[in-house]
Design a protein around this motif. Structure first.
Motif, PDB file in Angstrom:
ATOM      1  N   GLN A  98       7.505   7.044  -3.675  1.00 53.19           N
ATOM      2  CA  GLN A  98       8.198   7.253  -2.402  1.00 53.19           C
ATOM      3  C   GLN A  98       9.065   6.037  -2.060  1.00 53.19           C
ATOM      4  OE1 GLN A  98       8.088  10.024  -0.773  1.00 53.19           O
ATOM      5  NE2 GLN A  98       9.018   9.537   1.205  1.00 53.19           N
ATOM      6  N   TRP A  99       8.513   4.852  -2.281  1.00 50.00           N
ATOM      7  CA  TRP A  99       9.255   3.620  -2.002  1.00 50.00           C
ATOM      8  C   TRP A  99      10.491   3.519  -2.896  1.00 50.00           C
ATOM      9  CZ3 TRP A  99      10.540  -0.776  -4.786  1.00 50.00           C
ATOM     10  CH2 TRP A  99      10.972  -1.868  -4.050  1.00 50.00           C
ATOM     11  N   PRO A 112      10.743   3.592   5.163  1.00 51.75           N
ATOM     12  CA  PRO A 112       9.757   4.255   4.284  1.00 51.75           C
ATOM     13  C   PRO A 112       8.309   3.962   4.650  1.00 51.75           C
ATOM     14  CG  PRO A 112      10.910   2.478   3.131  1.00 51.75           C
ATOM     15  CD  PRO A 112      11.636   2.715   4.406  1.00 51.75           C
ATOM     16  N   TYR A 113       8.051   2.775   5.204  1.00 53.68           N
ATOM     17  CA  TYR A 113       6.678   2.459   5.634  1.00 53.68           C
ATOM     18  C   TYR A 113       6.281   3.326   6.833  1.00 53.68           C
ATOM     19  CZ  TYR A 113       6.718  -1.615   2.578  1.00 53.68           C
ATOM     20  OH  TYR A 113       6.778  -2.435   1.482  1.00 53.68           O
ATOM     21  N   ASN A 118       7.454   6.279   7.501  1.00 51.79           N
ATOM     22  CA  ASN A 118       7.271   7.649   6.992  1.00 51.79           C
ATOM     23  C   ASN A 118       5.941   7.829   6.283  1.00 51.79           C
ATOM     24  OD1 ASN A 118       9.647   8.872   7.900  1.00 51.79           O
ATOM     25  ND2 ASN A 118      10.827   8.055   6.199  1.00 51.79           N
ATOM     26  N   GLU A 119       5.386   6.719   5.788  1.00 54.10           N
ATOM     27  CA  GLU A 119       4.077   6.773   5.129  1.00 54.10           C
ATOM     28  C   GLU A 119       2.925   6.555   6.109  1.00 54.10           C
ATOM     29  OE1 GLU A 119       3.037   7.080   1.597  1.00 54.10           O
ATOM     30  OE2 GLU A 119       4.919   8.172   1.779  1.00 54.10           O
ATOM     31  N   SER A 137       0.819  -1.222   0.000  1.00 58.03           N
ATOM     32  CA  SER A 137       0.000   0.000   0.000  1.00 58.03           C
ATOM     33  C   SER A 137       0.846   1.262   0.000  1.00 58.03           C
ATOM     34  CB  SER A 137      -0.913   0.000   1.239  1.00 58.03           C
ATOM     35  OG  SER A 137      -0.139  -0.084   2.429  1.00 58.03           O
ATOM     36  N   LEU A 138       2.168   1.097   0.006  1.00 57.91           N
ATOM     37  CA  LEU A 138       3.056   2.254   0.039  1.00 57.91           C
ATOM     38  C   LEU A 138       3.058   2.967  -1.309  1.00 57.91           C
ATOM     39  CD1 LEU A 138       5.177   3.626   1.927  1.00 57.91           C
ATOM     40  CD2 LEU A 138       6.907   2.260   0.762  1.00 57.91           C
ATOM     41  N   ASN A 139       3.193   4.277  -1.263  1.00 58.10           N
ATOM     42  CA  ASN A 139       3.319   5.058  -2.489  1.00 58.10           C
ATOM     43  C   ASN A 139       4.549   4.573  -3.259  1.00 58.10           C
ATOM     44  OD1 ASN A 139       4.772   7.574  -3.822  1.00 58.10           O
ATOM     45  ND2 ASN A 139       2.560   7.970  -3.856  1.00 58.10           N
TER      46      ASN A 139
END
Length: 327
Positions: free
Chosen positions: A80-81, A201-202, A204-205, A75-77
């Motif tokens: 961004q990932w 990164p997860y 941060n999201e 589901s991460l952008n």
């Protein structure tokens, strides 16, 4: 069919198209059309997508270290990932470049020293002993020992190599385990760097930390999977963070940084800081190793030069001694 690696240039190109609001398929089709060298990578991604994989899984599998650390959350952008993945790859490449730059000099000197040793032992010593024999001069004991050793190695080199190869083949499994045991601490530290780089990164999201941990797994290293399982079990059972992170990190100062980051609701910053500290620690270790190798190499090279000089003047000394004796 050999699996093509996903290159850093491909990821950067793909991210740039995603940032221009291309959807995933259109971005892949565009790359395939406009840049022929990327076509094998596109074909591989097409085949994996058709088999049910998603881009997160494909990129993780293609770009992971030998332990293949994976996270099933998708589901991460994507852009961004990719930014974090590209940054991680660049850091890894810079680290590898640092290793190469630091160790290539000492390694080259060590190889030169070895070649010089071989030359002195195989080509130069026999000529010296021949000259000494012509003058009816006794050969130094250390030269005789070296010649005897060379003769023994030359005589039994094939059986020795066969025995060595058979031994390695028969005990390959145990040798690999021994090497892995000796290098486990370094492997674990590199594993922690990769793990924290995936988690950050997860976070941060806005994805919950426990959710991220629950969906991470290791597929190609039983020992590291066991280490991860202990960490996951501790986190998911709401054990104190000090206890949980000690399953991964033996350094109490690092754990204190993480617990303080959690207390201030900045866990992603704490994990990033640990990655930076580990990178710096590894660079310091490599620099120290380089210094040790340099000292050993310079010492061996100096000894070789002195021996070569001594062997060069030895026949002349014997001639002078003979002349003086005859007088």
């Amino acid at each position: 069919m050999k699996t093509p690696g996903i290159s850093l240039d491909f990821l950067i190109f793909f991210q740039e198209l995603i940032d221009l609001d291309f959807d995933e398929k259109t971005a892949l089709d565009s790359i395939y059309t406009v840049h022929k060298p990327f076509q094998p990578q596109c074909n591989y991604i097409y085949s994996q997508l058709n088999s049910g994989s998603n881009l997160f899984q494909i990129f993780n599998t293609s770009l992971s270290p030998f332990w293949e650390l994976k996270c099933t959350i998708t589901s991460l952008n994507l852009s961004q990932w990719l930014s974090y993945k590209i940054s991680y790859i660049n850091d890894s490449k810079d680290f590898a470049s640092y290793i190469k730059k630091t160790l290539v000099g000492p390694a080259s000197l060590l190889i030169f020293s070895f070649i010089l040793n071989v030359y002195l032992a195989i080509f130069f010593l026999p000529k010296i002993t021949t000259l000494l024999s012509q003058f009816n001069t006794s050969i130094p004991i250390w030269i005789s020992l070296i010649e005897t050793s060379i003769s023994y190695i030359s005589l039994y080199i094939i059986p020795t190599l066969l025995i060595a190869c058979c031994t390695v083949f028969l005990f390959k499994r145990y040798i690999i385990k021994l090497i892995y045991f000796l290098t486990f601490n370094i492997s674990r530290e590199l594993f922690v760097i990769d793990l924290f780089s995936i988690i950050t990164p997860y976070l941060n999201e806005g994805v919950d930390f426990k959710t991220v941990i629950k969906n991470i797994s290791v597929t190609s290293s039983t020992q590291l999977q066991q280490t991860l399982d202990k960490f996951k079990t501790s986190i998911l059972n709401s054990a104190p963070y000090t206890t949980s992170f000690s399953k991964l990190i033996p350094n109490s100062a690092y754990i204190q940084i993480i617990t303080q980051a959690i207390a201030t609701n900045k866990l992603e910053f704490g994990l990033t800081k640990i990655v930076t500290l580990y990178r710096a620690h590894h660079k310091m270790k490599i620099k120290h190793l380089s210094s040790v190798v340099k000292i050993i190499t310079f010492t061996l090279t100096g000894i070789n030069i002195l021996i070569g000089f001594y062997l060069t003047i030895l026949p002349m000394n014997q001639i002078i001694d003979k002349l003086i004796t005859h007088q």
